[in-house]
Design a protein around this motif. Structure first.
Motif, mmCIF file in Angstrom:
data_model
loop_
_atom_site.group_PDB
_atom_site.id
_atom_site.type_symbol
_atom_site.label_atom_id
_atom_site.label_comp_id
_atom_site.label_asym_id
_atom_site.label_seq_id
_atom_site.Cartn_x
_atom_site.Cartn_y
_atom_site.Cartn_z
ATOM 1 N N GLU A 186 0.825 -1.209 0.000
ATOM 2 C CA GLU A 186 0.000 0.000 0.000
ATOM 3 C C GLU A 186 0.859 1.258 0.000
ATOM 4 O OE1 GLU A 186 -2.627 -0.343 3.319
ATOM 5 O OE2 GLU A 186 -3.805 -1.958 2.414
ATOM 6 N N THR A 187 2.159 1.088 -0.095
ATOM 7 C CA THR A 187 3.082 2.212 -0.204
ATOM 8 C C THR A 187 4.014 1.978 -1.389
ATOM 9 O OG1 THR A 187 4.634 1.163 1.350
ATOM 10 C CG2 THR A 187 3.038 2.728 2.260
ATOM 11 N N LYS A 188 4.600 3.059 -1.894
ATOM 12 C CA LYS A 188 5.458 2.972 -3.067
ATOM 13 C C LYS A 188 6.697 2.129 -2.785
ATOM 14 C CE LYS A 188 6.707 4.155 -7.269
ATOM 15 N NZ LYS A 188 5.948 3.739 -8.447
ATOM 16 N N LYS A 189 6.991 1.199 -3.680
ATOM 17 C CA LYS A 189 8.169 0.349 -3.547
ATOM 18 C C LYS A 189 8.871 0.236 -4.899
ATOM 19 C CE LYS A 189 7.931 -0.743 0.808
ATOM 20 N NZ LYS A 189 7.203 0.522 1.085
ATOM 21 N N TRP A 190 10.197 0.193 -4.845
ATOM 22 C CA TRP A 190 11.026 -0.031 -6.035
ATOM 23 C C TRP A 190 11.741 -1.368 -5.858
ATOM 24 C CZ3 TRP A 190 9.978 4.604 -3.976
ATOM 25 C CH2 TRP A 190 9.642 5.657 -4.828
ATOM 26 N N PHE A 191 11.692 -2.194 -6.895
ATOM 27 C CA PHE A 191 12.326 -3.515 -6.809
ATOM 28 C C PHE A 191 13.123 -3.746 -8.083
ATOM 29 C CE2 PHE A 191 12.815 -8.078 -6.537
ATOM 30 C CZ PHE A 191 12.846 -8.331 -5.171
ATOM 31 N N TYR A 192 14.404 -4.051 -7.906
ATOM 32 C CA TYR A 192 15.287 -4.305 -9.046
ATOM 33 C C TYR A 192 15.877 -5.697 -8.919
ATOM 34 C CZ TYR A 192 19.140 -4.037 -12.322
ATOM 35 O OH TYR A 192 20.000 -4.302 -13.351
ATOM 36 N N LEU A 193 15.927 -6.403 -10.052
ATOM 37 C CA LEU A 193 16.415 -7.784 -10.090
ATOM 38 C C LEU A 193 17.321 -7.954 -11.296
ATOM 39 C CD1 LEU A 193 16.136 -10.747 -8.976
ATOM 40 C CD2 LEU A 193 14.201 -10.996 -10.540
ATOM 41 N N ALA A 215 6.798 -9.842 -12.833
ATOM 42 C CA ALA A 215 6.281 -9.137 -14.013
ATOM 43 C C ALA A 215 4.758 -9.187 -14.083
ATOM 44 C CB ALA A 215 6.893 -9.717 -15.278
ATOM 45 N N ALA A 216 4.160 -10.170 -13.425
ATOM 46 C CA ALA A 216 2.704 -10.330 -13.455
ATOM 47 C C ALA A 216 1.988 -9.520 -12.379
ATOM 48 C CB ALA A 216 2.346 -11.812 -13.305
ATOM 49 N N ILE A 217 2.750 -8.865 -11.501
ATOM 50 C CA ILE A 217 2.139 -8.088 -10.412
ATOM 51 C C ILE A 217 1.416 -6.872 -10.974
ATOM 52 C CG2 ILE A 217 2.632 -6.643 -8.399
ATOM 53 C CD1 ILE A 217 4.886 -8.546 -7.700
ATOM 54 N N ASP A 218 0.190 -6.689 -10.532
ATOM 55 C CA ASP A 218 -0.628 -5.556 -10.968
ATOM 56 C C ASP A 218 -0.824 -4.611 -9.781
ATOM 57 O OD1 ASP A 218 -2.261 -3.827 -12.306
ATOM 58 O OD2 ASP A 218 -4.045 -5.097 -12.225
ATOM 59 N N ASN A 219 0.157 -3.756 -9.565
ATOM 60 C CA ASN A 219 0.104 -2.806 -8.466
ATOM 61 C C ASN A 219 0.829 -1.544 -8.898
ATOM 62 O OD1 ASN A 219 0.293 -1.304 -6.118
ATOM 63 N ND2 ASN A 219 0.751 -3.053 -4.806
ATOM 64 N N GLU A 220 0.097 -0.446 -9.056
ATOM 65 C CA GLU A 220 0.675 0.797 -9.538
ATOM 66 C C GLU A 220 1.718 1.372 -8.583
ATOM 67 O OE1 GLU A 220 -2.488 3.485 -10.310
ATOM 68 O OE2 GLU A 220 -3.149 2.449 -12.138
ATOM 69 N N LEU A 221 1.712 0.906 -7.340
ATOM 70 C CA LEU A 221 2.659 1.418 -6.351
ATOM 71 C C LEU A 221 4.014 0.719 -6.425
ATOM 72 C CD1 LEU A 221 0.294 1.778 -3.259
ATOM 73 C CD2 LEU A 221 1.255 3.620 -4.656
ATOM 74 N N VAL A 222 4.120 -0.298 -7.268
ATOM 75 C CA VAL A 222 5.372 -1.056 -7.391
ATOM 76 C C VAL A 222 6.046 -0.724 -8.718
ATOM 77 C CG1 VAL A 222 6.411 -3.343 -7.537
ATOM 78 C CG2 VAL A 222 4.529 -2.922 -5.935
ATOM 79 N N SER A 223 7.280 -0.233 -8.635
ATOM 80 C CA SER A 223 8.105 -0.022 -9.827
ATOM 81 C C SER A 223 9.116 -1.157 -9.899
ATOM 82 C CB SER A 223 8.833 1.324 -9.749
ATOM 83 O OG SER A 223 7.923 2.385 -9.820
ATOM 84 N N TYR A 224 9.069 -1.913 -10.973
ATOM 85 C CA TYR A 224 9.907 -3.113 -11.086
ATOM 86 C C TYR A 224 10.737 -3.064 -12.352
ATOM 87 C CZ TYR A 224 11.186 -7.966 -11.994
ATOM 88 O OH TYR A 224 11.896 -9.111 -12.290
ATOM 89 N N LYS A 225 12.012 -3.461 -12.221
ATOM 90 C CA LYS A 225 12.914 -3.538 -13.373
ATOM 91 C C LYS A 225 13.723 -4.823 -13.289
ATOM 92 C CE LYS A 225 15.491 -2.190 -16.907
ATOM 93 N NZ LYS A 225 16.484 -1.107 -16.794
ATOM 94 N N PHE A 226 13.813 -5.532 -14.417
ATOM 95 C CA PHE A 226 14.597 -6.769 -14.498
ATOM 96 C C PHE A 226 15.609 -6.645 -15.615
ATOM 97 C CE2 PHE A 226 15.041 -10.971 -16.658
ATOM 98 C CZ PHE A 226 15.795 -11.598 -15.686
#
Length: 382
Positions: A186-193, A215-226
């Motif tokens: 419920e809070t902004k998160k950045w995740f890098y892999l 990659a399948a996560i549907d949450n606008e609060l999550v910024s993900y980069k692989f």
């Protein structure tokens, strides 16, 4: 001559702007021992006494601290990332104990549980009390320690906002646990892999499967980069991954790009002024940094207004310019352009004349501003 030049350089070294690395030890009640820290403070940390800085916490500081600290310093120099306090924890003799998890539930246990509490309850408190820290924290790890950093995401209120996973050696259930946690965040998160084509085969396979879940996560609060770097090994991928992680994590922080200008400011109905206001409000909300609006960003918005002819935006832009650069001609110029384009040439002429005695900035100087006033005077016969 050479001796005089050398003497000049030596005498002026203290005046040069450079980042500082401090070596400290911290005593831990949780671990019942002391730990060695490497801390890089931002350039001009001592002079900017009102400024606060995010924390970049680097596990495996014995070898990860220097590449991370160097990249942070480089990216922040060009304003592609914020200035940060980079903290490395030396673990050459303790990393296996520090990142230990129990075989039954695969959660930190023994020394691993103590190290988990040391970071969250002792080290972060120590840094907050001793240094001027902002409320934005990133943690970094490699293989075994990369797995460990993700345990903080399992807490109801994670203390870290960003997680940089460099070829993580994932514990059983970790992929499912983190995917579930990020999906519910419920809070902004950045995740890098990151992995590489020549990474350790077992790790690479698990990481790619983990990527499919993330990659399948549907949450606008999550910024993900692989990233899967071609020809990169388990160790060489680190040099490629760190700048990629910084770029993805601080996209909003960077100056207005050519892509932003061409595809958003010129091609959408979004007000250039609103874009600028939203950008800097996002920097404050996401990174806890109240940043002065860059001159180059003012210039990008100025050019966009001229192209799109959204003259009303000049009124709000002049106010922002007066707030951010009060002693300069910037606000005066935008205010005059507003009056000039909205049917008040005489008022615009007088505002241009008010620039006399103000500081020059960007392409604006006294001659330019007075010539603008004279042009109006000639055109309208004032």
């Amino acid at each position: 001559m050479i001796k005089k030049l050398l003497l000049f350089v030596i005498l002026n070294i203290p005046l040069l702007s450079f980042s500082q690395t401090i070596y400290e030890t911290i005593s831990s009640e949780k671990l019942d021992e002391t730990r060695e820290l490497k801390i890089q403070l931002p350039r001009n940390y001592e002079e900017n006494t009102e400024k606060t800085y995010p924390i970049m916490l680097v596990l495996d500081g014995d070898y990860l601290f220097e590449p991370m600290a160097g990249n942070v310093d480089y990216y922040s120099y060009w304003e592609d990332a914020p200035e940060m306090i980079v903290v490395g924890i030396n673990q050459s003799r303790t990393r296996m104990d520090d990142a230990y998890y129990e075989d039954m539930n695969f959660l930190p246990a023994d020394k691993g549980a103590a190290f988990f509490e040391f970071l969250g309850m002792e080290l972060m408190t120590y840094l907050d009390e001793k240094y001027r820290t902002a409320n934005f924290r990133v943690i970094v790890g490699h293989d075994y320690t990369a797995n460990f950093i993700n345990y903080y995401l399992l807490k109801s209120h994670p203390i870290f906002d960003g997680y940089i996973n460099l070829s993580p050696d994932l514990a059983p259930k970790m992929a499912d646990r983190i995917s579930s946690s990020l999906a519910k965040s419920e809070t902004k998160k950045w995740f890098y892999l990151a992995t590489g084509s020549n990474d350790i085969p077992g790790l690479k396979e698990n990481i790619k499967n983990f990527n499919n879940q993330l990659a399948a996560i549907d949450n606008e609060l999550v910024s993900y980069k692989f990233d899967d770097f071609q020809h990169a090994t388990h160790y060489t991928l680190v040099g490629k991954a760190i700048p990629s992680a910084l770029e993805s994590m601080f996209t909003v922080f960077r100056p207005i790009s050519e892509k932003d200008y061409n595809e958003i400011l010129l091609q959408t109905s979004l007000s250039p002024l609103s874009f600028l206001q939203d950008k800097y409000e996002s920097i404050l909300q996401l990174y806890g940094i109240e940043k002065q609006i860059r001159v180059k960003d003012f210039m990008a918005i100025y050019n966009a207004i001229e192209k799109t002819r959204r003259w009303d935006d000049y009124k709000g832009l002049s106010k922002l310019a007066y707030d951010n650069y009060p002693e300069t001609m910037l606000g005066t110029f935008f205010e005059a352009r507003y009056e000039e384009e909205t049917g008040n040439p005489k008022k615009a002429m007088r505002i241009y004349q008010n620039a006399y005695g103000q500081q020059k900035i960007a392409f604006l100087n006294t001659d330019f501003m007075l010539e603008k006033a004279e042009a109006i005077k000639r055109d309208f016969g004032y």
